[in-house]
Design a protein around this motif. Structure first.
Motif: not given
Length: 100
Positions: A30-35, A90-100
């Motif tokens: 994972a590249k990031g998270y929210t808590i 399932p989510v559709s993400v703009i700028r998805g390259d930041k997450y993989v």
């Protein structure tokens, strides 16, 4: 607008697991998270007492492969011993390259 299909993994559990879960999701890719702190009631009933701490909700947007890997870790190492629940959306993400 172009979006990338990814997976939102949501983990709700005991706050004392915060650092352990952060380590697990980072190791898995994972590249990031929210808590966020949260409260509520579930199959193990409402948590009482300040000594037990608050519950937390950890969310991360990951590839389906990382989500499956993390669900396996949670299932094997956390579900039997801690008050933890996890689910995928399932989510559709703009700028998805930041997450993989």
């Amino acid at each position: 607008m172009h979006t990338v299909p990814l997976t939102l993994l949501t983990i709700i559990g005991e706050g004392l697991l915060r650092e352990r879960l952060i380590t697990e999701i980072e190791r898995a890719g994972a590249k990031g998270y929210t808590i966020t702190e949260c409260s509520g009631s579930g199959s193990r009933h409402r948590r009482v007492g300040e000594l037990l701490g608050e519950n937390m909700k950890l969310e991360c947007v990951v590839s389906p492969e990382v989500a499956d890997k993390l669900l396996g870790i949670l299932s094997d190492e956390y579900f039997p011993h801690f008050a933890v629940i996890a689910y995928l959306s399932p989510v559709s993400v703009i700028r998805g390259d930041k997450y993989v």
